[in-house]
Design an enzyme around this catalytic site. Structure first.
Site, mmCIF file in Angstrom:
data_model
loop_
_atom_site.group_PDB
_atom_site.id
_atom_site.type_symbol
_atom_site.label_atom_id
_atom_site.label_comp_id
_atom_site.label_asym_id
_atom_site.label_seq_id
_atom_site.Cartn_x
_atom_site.Cartn_y
_atom_site.Cartn_z
ATOM 1 N N ASP B 13 0.856 -1.181 0.000
ATOM 2 C CA ASP B 13 0.000 0.000 0.000
ATOM 3 C C ASP B 13 0.894 1.233 0.000
ATOM 4 O O ASP B 13 1.702 1.424 0.908
ATOM 5 C CB ASP B 13 -0.892 -0.034 1.251
ATOM 6 C CG ASP B 13 -2.013 0.992 1.168
ATOM 7 O OD1 ASP B 13 -2.163 1.622 0.104
ATOM 8 O OD2 ASP B 13 -2.725 1.151 2.175
ATOM 9 N N GLU B 108 -2.400 0.287 -4.616
ATOM 10 C CA GLU B 108 -2.535 -0.846 -3.699
ATOM 11 C C GLU B 108 -2.559 -2.140 -4.498
ATOM 12 O O GLU B 108 -3.170 -2.174 -5.576
ATOM 13 C CB GLU B 108 -3.904 -0.757 -3.021
ATOM 14 C CG GLU B 108 -3.907 -0.498 -1.548
ATOM 15 C CD GLU B 108 -5.346 -0.598 -1.054
ATOM 16 O OE1 GLU B 108 -5.664 -1.597 -0.407
ATOM 17 O OE2 GLU B 108 -6.137 0.311 -1.350
#
Lengths: 371, 367
Positions: B13, B108
């Site tokens: 992330d 992500e």
């Protein structure tokens, strides 16, 4: 060889015997009835090699002789006659059936081709009243399995002792034990009867007060009554230890009207999952809640019944089909369902309507949510 | 081997992705609270730098509110093409290790490194390597979570954010989940959490105490999912090609609208945009959802599901207009949006997830 017989009398008997004959036989001779005439006694046999049924019929004759007659052709013909005397006249392997409108000729086979029925050597024996045997079969046979891979469970287990006769059937999910403590056998014996001869016995013995002589050894059993004999091969193998699966401690006991419970289960089951048929019973106080939900769709139903319940509040799921079959098979007014845990078998027993010495225990395993 | 340890999943992330890209590209913005998004009175924060987050600025927050929280906030106009470019660079790094990469958005992704191109046994080291290389190539920091499934990896990546990583080894999973706040469970949102509170479920441990029957009774099919995840079971594979589940477009107006006539005009424009997007991704869908955001930011959605798949502008528009007409407007409207979902691609997805289904099992006597 010549004999005269009443058409309806003959039809009534042959219809039952015909139940043994398979639709597609590997051995064509098994498509026939074997007729053996000795004066006024006509012995008719039908067989599928596993099960053989022999009935003695009274006819008008002074002849002797034997022949194998195509079963389907004869049965189809007999159905069409109004009651009347029929004359059978065999010459070689042809039979002529004469009736009031004319005659039919049937090509037959030689009696010698028909396989000989087994004789049971050194049999043990016991006697049982016809209707009692029919009831025992009727109470248990529906619970037997259909799994070819587990042949022992496809039959009904007969367990004879010197103080009782017990009949058990199970498919590993449900189980019925029918016990008679008012009848006993001279010796202890256990064997597994296949369904086919049992269905014949059930059909022939319902309401019969005749004594049935049961003879058996390790591989065969024979049932004799009223001039009829059914001989069959037993199912080979060891019957599962069913006693071990009957839970001993069942602190939770529900007592309820059988028809009320049956009607509710029937209604609610319509909403159950189409593969597991799961319905849920929730017991709290004097209330039984029956519900079903199909998670795949959003259909659900629930019903509330008053009952007599002793035990902890609990919830348990069952296959509604099993419950319906079992409740349908019972004839009592009230039933009791004893339970211990949601993953242990429920025990269904009739509260009333049993004969002296008669004992019915039905077990059903729950359906649980799992992943 | 531990029974849960059948896979090695990394969730990567990026830290404040859009804001970090802007700060990297414009050194004068570094160390300052910035927000990507329209700085006008009607804009919304698309991403906030960590400096801005300290003041409580969050993404999806109205710019006005953000400005109130952090008066020095610098608004930067978004440059999606640039973010996509950076995202592509990052994905190239991922693919250097494995092709089992499931992007969730530009910033992500899940990676399955059970088998990887370097035959590294340690997913922790791979995650460290990936983060180092992302920083080298793009100048932006990333955080990572490493565990045996997507669900736990995702929770873990939040643990040492920003610029950190956390590995949850199989032995730690159960105790970790038992202590976890119920709101942190992926898939448990605000509404479900409220419902869980009412049943006395506040932590993973509370959740674990509930029977499967209980969870299914109160939470329906998702109950089965909760039952599984709290036991660390989440079999969903890393899907290299993520299947689109919905497609939509929305417009925030420069001035609030209260006349339906004007709203319908806007819907025409939105429907045109959707038509373009449908043509691009070649899908059709059954459900049309109209989103209405009022002056007070209260959002309402109304949807209609058709018995068949649709993809033409006319049907989408007329359905959206019908939905609009059902609404009685109590306030002026600042945003309208249309979403097409229940897409003809989701079939495949559903089959994939069949394993999550709860099955009722007929128990036997055991002989």
């Amino acid at each position: 060889m010549k004999f005269i017989v009443s058409s309806s009398y003959l039809q009534k008997h042959l219809q039952l015997l015909g139940g043994v004959i398979n639709n597609n036989n590997t051995l064509p001779i098994l498509d026939n009835f074997l007729l053996e005439l000795t004066g006024s006694e006509l012995k008719v046999s039908a067989s599928d090699m596993e099960t053989t049924i022999v009935s003695k019929l009274e006819v008008e004759s002074e002849d002797d002789g034997s022949i194998a007659l195509p079963a389907k052709l004869l049965l189809d013909t007999l159905k069409t006659f109004p009651e009347q005397p029929l004359t059978f006249h065999a010459v070689g392997t042809m039979i002529t059936v004469s009736h009031d409108k004319g005659k039919s000729e049937i090509a037959c086979a030689a009696a010698e081709e028909f396989p000989k029925a087994v004789t049971i050597s050194e049999p043990s024996s016991t006697t049982i009243m016809g209707d009692t045997l029919a009831t025992a079969v009727n109470k248990t046979i529906f619970a037997a399995g259909n799994d070819d891979l587990r042949p022992v469970m496809s039959g009904v287990f007969f367990q004879f002792t010197s103080d009782s006769l017990t009949f058990v059937a199970t498919d590993a999910h449900k189980l019925v034990r029918y016990k008679r403590e008012d009848i006993a056998a001279s010796e202890t014996a256990e064997f597994i009867m296949p369904k086919k001869p049992l269905n014949l016995l059930k059909a022939m013995l319902q309401g019969s007060e005749s004594e049935v002589l049961v003879e058996y050894n390790d591989s065969n059993a024979q049932f004799s009554f009223d001039g009829t004999t059914i001989i069959c091969r037993l199912i080979d193998g060891k019957y599962p230890n069913y006693e071990a699966v009957i839970p001993k401690e069942n602190p939770n006991k529900l007592t309820i009207s059988r028809t009320q419970l049956l009607n509710s289960v029937r209604r609610v089951s319509i909403f159950s999952n189409k593969t597991t048929h799961q319905i849920r019973l929730k017991m709290a106080g004097a209330e039984l809640n029956i519900s079903a939900e199909d998670l795949d769709y959003s259909n659900k139903a629930d019903e509330r019944l008053t009952c007599d319940y002793q035990g902890d509040d609990m919830q348990i799921g069952f296959n509604s089909r099993f419950l319906i079959e079992m409740l349908n098979n019972l004839t009592c007014d009230d039933v009791s369902l004893e339970m211990s845990l949601p993953n242990r078998a429920g025990i269904l027993t009739p509260v009333d309507g049993l004969d002296e010495g008669e004992n019915v225990t039905m077990l059903v395993m729950p359906v649980m949510l799992n992943q | 081997m531990h029974e849960l340890a059948d896979r090695k999943i990394i969730h990567v992330d990026m830290d404040a992705f859009y804001a970090s890209v802007e700060q990297y590209d414009n050194p004068e913005l570094r160390g300052k609270p910035i927000a990507v998004g329209g700085g006008s009175d009607r804009g919304v924060v698309a991403a906030a730098s960590y400096e801005a987050r300290k003041y409580g600025v969050r993404s999806a927050m109205p710019s006005v509110t953000a400005k109130r929280l952090c008066p020095d906030l610098i608004f930067v106009k978004h440059r999606f093409d640039r973010y996509r470019e950076v995202s592509t660079q990052i994905r190239e790094i991922f693919h250097d290790y494995t092709d089992l990469v499931e992007p969730l958005s530009l910033d992500e992704a899940y990676l399955d490194v059970t088998e990887n191109k370097y035959n590294f046994p340690s997913a922790t080291i791979i995650a460290y390597e990936i983060r180092r290389r992302i920083y080298e190539v793009t100048g932006i920091t990333a955080s990572a979570g490493i565990s045996v499934n997507k669900f736990i990896a995702k929770i873990a990546s939040d643990y040492n954010k920003p610029n950190g990583q956390k590995t949850i080894v199989p032995e730690e999973i159960i105790p970790f989940l038992e202590e976890l706040d119920i709101r942190k469970f992926y898939g448990i949102g605000k509404v479900t959490a409220e419902k869980m509170y009412q049943h006395g479920i506040f932590t993973g441990n509370d959740l674990k105490r509930k029977s499967l029957e209980f969870l299914v009774e109160h939470f329906g099919k998702s109950g089965g999912h909760y039952y599984k995840i709290v036991r660390g079971i989440h079999k969903s594979p890393v899907k290299a090609n993520r299947i689109r589940k919905s497609l939509g477009a929305e417009r925030t107006f420069s001035e609030n609208i209260s006349s339906e006539v004007f709203m319908k005009e806007r819907l025409v424009q939105i429907a045109e945009e959707i038509e373009k997007r449908i043509a691009k991704s070649d899908v059709a869908g059954k459900t049309i959802t109209l989103k209405i955001k009022y002056r007070d930011f209260k959002t309402q959605t109304r949807s209609k599901t058709m018995p068949y798949y649709i993809r033409d502008k006319e049907t989408i528009l007329s359905t959206a207009v019908d939905l609009l007409e059902q609404e009685s407007f109590r306030e002026s409207v600042r945003l309208l949006g249309i979403t097409l979902s229940n897409l003809n691609t989701s079939k495949i997805e559903e089959e994939d997830e069949d394993e999550n289904d709860i099955v009722e099992v007929q128990l036997g006597f055991g002989f």
